[in-house]
Design a protein around this motif. Sequence first.
Motif, PDB file in Angstrom:
ATOM      1  N   ALA A 100      -4.340   5.056 -19.879  1.00  0.00           N
ATOM      2  CA  ALA A 100      -2.940   4.840 -19.123  1.00  0.00           C
ATOM      3  C   ALA A 100      -2.900   5.100 -17.803  1.00  0.00           C
ATOM      4  CB  ALA A 100      -1.821   5.469 -19.820  1.00  0.00           C
ATOM      5  N   GLY A 101      -3.314   6.276 -17.401  1.00  0.00           N
ATOM      6  CA  GLY A 101      -3.656   6.421 -16.054  1.00  0.00           C
ATOM      7  C   GLY A 101      -4.389   5.727 -15.073  1.00  0.00           C
ATOM      8  N   ARG A 102      -5.507   5.262 -15.582  1.00  0.00           N
ATOM      9  CA  ARG A 102      -6.355   4.347 -15.042  1.00  0.00           C
ATOM     10  C   ARG A 102      -5.568   3.087 -14.780  1.00  0.00           C
ATOM     11  NH1 ARG A 102     -12.135   4.647 -14.420  1.00  0.00           N
ATOM     12  NH2 ARG A 102     -12.795   2.392 -13.473  1.00  0.00           N
ATOM     13  N   ALA A 103      -4.968   2.476 -15.993  1.00  0.00           N
ATOM     14  CA  ALA A 103      -4.207   1.363 -15.903  1.00  0.00           C
ATOM     15  C   ALA A 103      -3.139   1.202 -15.178  1.00  0.00           C
ATOM     16  CB  ALA A 103      -3.818   0.894 -17.146  1.00  0.00           C
ATOM     17  N   LEU A 104      -2.361   2.337 -14.883  1.00  0.00           N
ATOM     18  CA  LEU A 104      -1.266   2.280 -13.671  1.00  0.00           C
ATOM     19  C   LEU A 104      -1.764   2.142 -12.507  1.00  0.00           C
ATOM     20  CD1 LEU A 104       0.908   5.308 -15.344  1.00  0.00           C
ATOM     21  CD2 LEU A 104       1.480   2.955 -14.979  1.00  0.00           C
ATOM     22  N   LEU A 105      -3.122   2.918 -12.251  1.00  0.00           N
ATOM     23  CA  LEU A 105      -3.620   2.903 -10.694  1.00  0.00           C
ATOM     24  C   LEU A 105      -4.205   1.490 -10.768  1.00  0.00           C
ATOM     25  CD1 LEU A 105      -5.129   6.396 -10.551  1.00  0.00           C
ATOM     26  CD2 LEU A 105      -3.403   5.633  -9.157  1.00  0.00           C
ATOM     27  N   ALA A 106      -4.868   0.966 -11.684  1.00  0.00           N
ATOM     28  CA  ALA A 106      -5.535  -0.524 -11.523  1.00  0.00           C
ATOM     29  C   ALA A 106      -4.454  -1.601 -11.151  1.00  0.00           C
ATOM     30  CB  ALA A 106      -6.272  -0.649 -12.488  1.00  0.00           C
ATOM     31  N   THR A 107      -3.119  -1.173 -11.705  1.00  0.00           N
ATOM     32  CA  THR A 107      -2.014  -2.223 -11.461  1.00  0.00           C
ATOM     33  C   THR A 107      -1.644  -2.321 -10.134  1.00  0.00           C
ATOM     34  OG1 THR A 107      -1.220  -2.163 -13.924  1.00  0.00           O
ATOM     35  CG2 THR A 107       0.467  -2.716 -12.217  1.00  0.00           C
ATOM     36  N   LEU A 108      -1.546  -0.917  -9.685  1.00  0.00           N
ATOM     37  CA  LEU A 108      -1.117  -0.799  -8.131  1.00  0.00           C
ATOM     38  C   LEU A 108      -2.257  -1.381  -7.204  1.00  0.00           C
ATOM     39  CD1 LEU A 108       0.726   2.782  -8.250  1.00  0.00           C
ATOM     40  CD2 LEU A 108       1.542   0.600  -8.764  1.00  0.00           C
ATOM     41  N   ALA A 109      -3.465  -1.009  -7.379  1.00  0.00           N
ATOM     42  CA  ALA A 109      -4.547  -1.678  -6.802  1.00  0.00           C
ATOM     43  C   ALA A 109      -4.617  -3.122  -6.718  1.00  0.00           C
ATOM     44  CB  ALA A 109      -5.873  -1.057  -7.473  1.00  0.00           C
ATOM     45  N   GLY A 110      -4.202  -3.672  -7.793  1.00  0.00           N
ATOM     46  CA  GLY A 110      -3.970  -5.294  -7.856  1.00  0.00           C
ATOM     47  C   GLY A 110      -2.880  -5.764  -7.098  1.00  0.00           C
ATOM     48  N   ILE A 111      -1.667  -5.054  -7.083  1.00  0.00           N
ATOM     49  CA  ILE A 111      -0.755  -5.331  -6.130  1.00  0.00           C
ATOM     50  C   ILE A 111      -1.166  -5.323  -4.873  1.00  0.00           C
ATOM     51  CG2 ILE A 111       1.385  -4.684  -5.367  1.00  0.00           C
ATOM     52  CD1 ILE A 111       2.176  -3.652  -8.211  1.00  0.00           C
ATOM     53  N   CYS A 112      -2.011  -4.339  -4.588  1.00  0.00           N
ATOM     54  CA  CYS A 112      -2.460  -4.216  -2.932  1.00  0.00           C
ATOM     55  C   CYS A 112      -3.569  -5.427  -2.662  1.00  0.00           C
ATOM     56  CB  CYS A 112      -3.244  -2.845  -2.802  1.00  0.00           C
ATOM     57  SG  CYS A 112      -2.253  -1.290  -2.729  1.00  0.00           S
ATOM     58  N   VAL A 113      -4.300  -5.703  -3.490  1.00  0.00           N
ATOM     59  CA  VAL A 113      -5.217  -6.812  -3.297  1.00  0.00           C
ATOM     60  C   VAL A 113      -4.485  -8.040  -3.251  1.00  0.00           C
ATOM     61  CG1 VAL A 113      -7.193  -8.140  -4.219  1.00  0.00           C
ATOM     62  CG2 VAL A 113      -7.328  -5.747  -4.291  1.00  0.00           C
ATOM     63  N   GLU A 114      -3.426  -8.338  -4.169  1.00  0.00           N
ATOM     64  CA  GLU A 114      -2.707  -9.709  -4.222  1.00  0.00           C
ATOM     65  C   GLU A 114      -1.652  -9.692  -2.959  1.00  0.00           C
ATOM     66  OE1 GLU A 114       1.263 -10.543  -6.690  1.00  0.00           O
ATOM     67  OE2 GLU A 114      -0.465 -10.327  -7.869  1.00  0.00           O
ATOM     68  N   ARG A 115      -1.392  -8.793  -2.566  1.00  0.00           N
ATOM     69  CA  ARG A 115      -0.333  -8.913  -1.333  1.00  0.00           C
ATOM     70  C   ARG A 115      -0.854  -8.487   0.022  1.00  0.00           C
ATOM     71  NH1 ARG A 115       4.958  -5.552  -3.636  1.00  0.00           N
ATOM     72  NH2 ARG A 115       5.099  -6.972  -5.468  1.00  0.00           N
ATOM     73  N   GLY A 116      -2.469  -8.304  -0.073  1.00  0.00           N
ATOM     74  CA  GLY A 116      -3.015  -8.020   1.250  1.00  0.00           C
ATOM     75  C   GLY A 116      -2.851  -6.668   2.056  1.00  0.00           C
ATOM     76  N   TYR A 117      -2.377  -5.901   0.869  1.00  0.00           N
ATOM     77  CA  TYR A 117      -2.430  -4.168   1.527  1.00  0.00           C
ATOM     78  C   TYR A 117      -3.836  -3.747   1.640  1.00  0.00           C
ATOM     79  CZ  TYR A 117       2.537  -4.874  -0.076  1.00  0.00           C
ATOM     80  OH  TYR A 117       3.737  -5.283  -0.132  1.00  0.00           O
ATOM     81  N   ARG A 118      -3.948  -2.763   2.565  1.00  0.00           N
ATOM     82  CA  ARG A 118      -5.189  -2.339   2.439  1.00  0.00           C
ATOM     83  C   ARG A 118      -5.572  -0.989   1.895  1.00  0.00           C
ATOM     84  NH1 ARG A 118      -7.427  -4.174   7.833  1.00  0.00           N
ATOM     85  NH2 ARG A 118      -8.910  -2.777   7.728  1.00  0.00           N
ATOM     86  N   ARG A 119      -4.522  -0.221   1.504  1.00  0.00           N
ATOM     87  CA  ARG A 119      -4.292   0.884   0.977  1.00  0.00           C
ATOM     88  C   ARG A 119      -3.686   1.531   0.089  1.00  0.00           C
ATOM     89  NH1 ARG A 119      -3.700   4.062   7.038  1.00  0.00           N
ATOM     90  NH2 ARG A 119      -5.819   3.548   7.864  1.00  0.00           N
ATOM     91  N   LEU A 120      -4.229   2.565  -1.060  1.00  0.00           N
ATOM     92  CA  LEU A 120      -3.509   2.940  -1.845  1.00  0.00           C
ATOM     93  C   LEU A 120      -3.577   4.548  -1.839  1.00  0.00           C
ATOM     94  CD1 LEU A 120      -1.771   3.021  -4.585  1.00  0.00           C
ATOM     95  CD2 LEU A 120      -3.833   2.643  -5.966  1.00  0.00           C
ATOM     96  N   GLU A 121      -2.573   5.038  -1.597  1.00  0.00           N
ATOM     97  CA  GLU A 121      -2.833   6.467  -1.182  1.00  0.00           C
ATOM     98  C   GLU A 121      -1.580   7.404  -1.819  1.00  0.00           C
ATOM     99  OE1 GLU A 121      -4.078   6.598   3.500  1.00  0.00           O
ATOM    100  OE2 GLU A 121      -1.743   5.972   2.910  1.00  0.00           O
ATOM    101  N   TRP A 122      -2.078   8.599  -2.153  1.00  0.00           N
ATOM    102  CA  TRP A 122      -1.346   9.542  -2.625  1.00  0.00           C
ATOM    103  C   TRP A 122      -1.756  11.067  -2.277  1.00  0.00           C
ATOM    104  CZ3 TRP A 122      -4.992   6.737  -5.082  1.00  0.00           C
ATOM    105  CH2 TRP A 122      -6.059   7.312  -5.694  1.00  0.00           C
TER     106      TRP A 122
END
Length: 186
Positions: free
Chosen positions: A103-125
């Motif tokens: 579940a944790g990995r899938a949540l992070l993968a979803t956010l990473a996918g949003i970054c890639v799809e929208r051209g964002y360069r970073r996922l930070e926490w």
Amino acid sequence: MSLPVTAPTIRPARPGDVPAIVAMVHELADYEKAADRCGLTPAQLDTALFGPAPALFGHVAVDDADRPVGFALWFLNFSTWAGVHGIYLEDLYVRPAYRGTGAGRALLATLAGICVERGYRRLEWWMLDWNPAARFYASIGAEPMTEWVPYRLDGAALHDLAAEGVTSATRPSARPGRVPDRGDEA
């Protein structure tokens, strides 16, 4: 305790998920030994996620009955050097019974996918230095940013500094919808 049979599904948070997310935020605060400092209410989270101008976004991991068992709450940040937005993950939490299900990995993968799809360069926490999740984060390629030191201004210090500022009535007006920023004048 046995793990659930199927891995949770990830979807955007809905208004009906708010009570479960708030409960999990309080569980997270307890885990982080700060339960006495967590005052989030369902009304606050509902407004932040679904109000007229939401600046907070959320995804939930749900079980087979569509009950939230984990969440990720995030907002956009901006890199002046890269010239694009990124995602700042405010909180990620998976209930203990669902840890190890992906579940944790899938949540992070979803956010990473949003970054890639929208051209964002970073996922930070940020993460507490004692949290054993550091091993998990390293396993997905996340790296601690040891050269950067977080700062926080809150409470009395925040109010004291704000009292030094020029009132909005005496500031020159910027374009409509923009909050005037004294940094522009510094």
